[in-house]
Design an enzyme around this catalytic site. Structure first.
Site, PDB file in Angstrom:
ATOM      1  N   LYS A  54       0.838  -1.201   0.000  1.00 56.38           N
ATOM      2  CA  LYS A  54       0.000   0.000   0.000  1.00 56.38           C
ATOM      3  C   LYS A  54       0.874   1.251   0.000  1.00 56.38           C
ATOM      4  CE  LYS A  54      -3.814  -2.456   2.196  1.00 56.38           C
ATOM      5  NZ  LYS A  54      -4.490  -2.854   3.453  1.00 56.38           N
ATOM      6  N   GLN A  98      -4.382  -1.247   9.603  1.00 60.67           N
ATOM      7  CA  GLN A  98      -4.392  -2.617   9.078  1.00 60.67           C
ATOM      8  C   GLN A  98      -4.997  -3.577  10.098  1.00 60.67           C
ATOM      9  OE1 GLN A  98      -3.622  -3.396   5.965  1.00 60.67           O
ATOM     10  NE2 GLN A  98      -3.862  -5.591   6.163  1.00 60.67           N
ATOM     11  N   ASP A 121     -10.898   3.069   4.176  1.00 64.53           N
ATOM     12  CA  ASP A 121     -11.290   1.659   4.173  1.00 64.53           C
ATOM     13  C   ASP A 121     -12.812   1.502   4.122  1.00 64.53           C
ATOM     14  OD1 ASP A 121      -9.382  -0.388   4.107  1.00 64.53           O
ATOM     15  OD2 ASP A 121      -8.796  -0.064   6.193  1.00 64.53           O
TER      16      ASP A 121
HETATM   17  N1  GUN Z   1      -6.878  -6.635   6.448  1.00 60.17           N
HETATM   18  C1  GUN Z   1      -7.242  -7.412   5.410  1.00 60.17           C
HETATM   19  N2  GUN Z   1      -7.827  -6.651   4.458  1.00 60.17           N
HETATM   20  C2  GUN Z   1      -7.843  -5.384   4.905  1.00 60.17           C
HETATM   21  C3  GUN Z   1      -8.287  -4.148   4.368  1.00 60.17           C
HETATM   22  O1  GUN Z   1      -8.835  -4.051   3.275  1.00 60.17           O
HETATM   23  N3  GUN Z   1      -8.087  -3.063   5.154  1.00 60.17           N
HETATM   24  C4  GUN Z   1      -7.519  -3.134   6.371  1.00 60.17           C
HETATM   25  N4  GUN Z   1      -7.387  -2.016   7.072  1.00 60.17           N
HETATM   26  N5  GUN Z   1      -7.082  -4.263   6.892  1.00 60.17           N
HETATM   27  C5  GUN Z   1      -7.238  -5.375   6.169  1.00 60.17           C
END
Ligand code: GUN
Length: 295
Positions: A54, A98, A121
Site C-alpha cells: 500500500k 491494518q 477503508d
Molecule cells: N486486512 C485485510 N484486508 C484489509 C483491508 O482491506 N483493510 C484493512 N485495514 N485491513 C485489512
C-alpha cells in the site's frame, strides 16, 4: 475454457495511472499531495506485506505516504492517541489501520475513532450506514473494486440476478448494497443457506467471498454468468510452497461462465487501486473540490 478472463491487474494499473495524474493536479492546486497514513500494529507477516504494498502504491500514485509501525504490545489508549493525531494532521487525507489488531485492542473502538472523512477503508459505522442509506460516503475497497470490474464487463447491472456468497462487513454486506444501488436483484447467501448450488445457478452475477478454497463448483454456474472471485486461499502442494486458489474452482467454472476473475490477478490488485482512488476522493472532498472524474 470458454469464459473471458477478467484482467484485474490491467484494470488496476489503468486506475492507478489516472489517480496519479489527478493527484499531481491536486498537488499543483493546493501545494501538497493527497496523503495516506497506514498504521500497522505487530508483526503479522501477511499484514506487513500488505502495508508495504500500500505504501509503495501510494508513492507511485504521486501521493504522500505516512507509515506508522507499532509494537504488538502497544496499549489501546496509545493507538487511539495516534489515530487522534492523524485525524488532526492536515497532510493526512486517508487513514488505514491494518486489520487484524492484537486481541487486547478493541477493533471496533479504533475504527470508530477514525474521522469518517478520512476513513478510506470505508469501515466506520457512519460510512457503512451511508452506503446502506444510498448516501455519499467512502466505500470499502474490495467490494468497490468488484463493482468496477462488473460494470466494465457488463455495462448496466439493472435487473440482473446477483448472488453474493459471504456476509462479512468488509466484503459481502457492502457488495450487496453496491449491487442493489446498481439495480441488480441481490441474494445474500452464506454458510447456513440451504442448497447453495441451486441459489448460485440462478445468478447472472456471482461474487464469492467466503474464504473456502474452491468451494464454488463449475456445475453451480449458470452458462454465461459473470463470476467474481474474492477468495485468496493458500493450499498445500507437494513441493511445500503452496498454491493460491480462490473460492471458485477456476477451471470448472471457466468452462461454463461468460467471464471470470483469476486468482491471483483478479480482485486483489483492484483493492489497492480503490484504496488509492478513495484517498484521492477524500482529499478532494476535504479540500472542497469537485469529485475527480473518470475513476
Ligand atoms: N486486512 C485485510 N484486508 C484489509 C483491508 O482491506 N483493510 C484493512 N485495514 N485491513 C485489512
Amino acid at each position: 475454457m470458454t469464459a473471458r478472463r477478467i484482467d484485474g491487474k490491467a484494470s488496476a494499473a489503468a486506475i492507478r495511472e489516472r489517480v496519479a495524474q489527478s493527484a499531481a493536479e491536486f498537488a499543483d492546486r493546493i501545494g501538497r499531495p493527497p496523503g495516506l497514513a497506514t498504521v500497522l500494529v505487530g508483526e503479522d507477516p501477511a499484514s506487513a506485506v500488505y502495508v508495504r504494498m500500500k505504501g509503495k502504491a501510494t508513492a507511485e500514485a504521486s501521493m504522500a505516504s505516512f507509515a506508522h509501525v507499532l509494537p504488538a504490545t502497544i496499549s489501546e489508549a496509545e493507538l487511539l492517541d495516534l489515530v487522534g493525531a492523524l485525524n488532526d494532521d492536515e497532510r493526512v487525507d486517508g487513514i488505514l489501520v491494518q486489520l487484524p489488531l492484537p486481541k487486547a485492542i478493541d477493533t471496533e473502538k479504533v475504527i470508530a475513532a477514525i474521522d469518517p472523512a478520512k476513513d478510506v477503508d470505508g469501515f466506520h459505522p457512519l460510512n457503512q450506514g451511508r452506503l446502506f442509506a444510498g448516501l455519499e460516503g467512502l466505500v470499502a475497497c474490495t467490494p468497490l473494486g468488484c463493482l468496477h470490474l462488473l460494470k466494465a464487463e457488463l455495462g448496466s447491472l439493472a435487473g440482473l440476478d446477483a448472488v453474493v456468497i459471504g456476509r462479512s462487513n468488509i466484503v459481502g454486506k457492502p457488495m450487496a448494497m453496491l449491487l442493489l444501488s446498481e439495480n441488480a436483484t441481490v441474494t445474500m447467501a452464506h454458510s447456513k443457506s440451504r442448497d447453495l448450488a441451486a441459489i448460485v445457478r440462478r445468478a447472472d452475477i456471482v461474487v464469492a467471498a467466503v474464504g473456502r478454497p474452491e468451494m464454488v463448483r463449475g456445475d453451480w454456474i449458470k452458462p454465461g454468468a459473470t463470476v467474481i472471485d474474492v477468495g485468496i486461499n493458500r493450499i498445500p502442494t507437494d513441493d511445500g510452497k503452496g498454491r493460491l486458489v480462490g473460492d471458485v474452482a477456476f477451471d470448472e467454472a471457466a468452462a461454463v461462465a461468460g467471464a471470470i476473475t483469476p486468482v491471483p490477478g483478479g480482485v486483489g490488485p483492484m483493492t489497492i487501486a480503490m484504496l488509492m482512488r478513495n484517498t484521492l476522493v477524500a482529499a478532494h472532498r476535504r479540500a472542497g473540490f469537485a469529485e475527480p472524474e473518470d475513476l
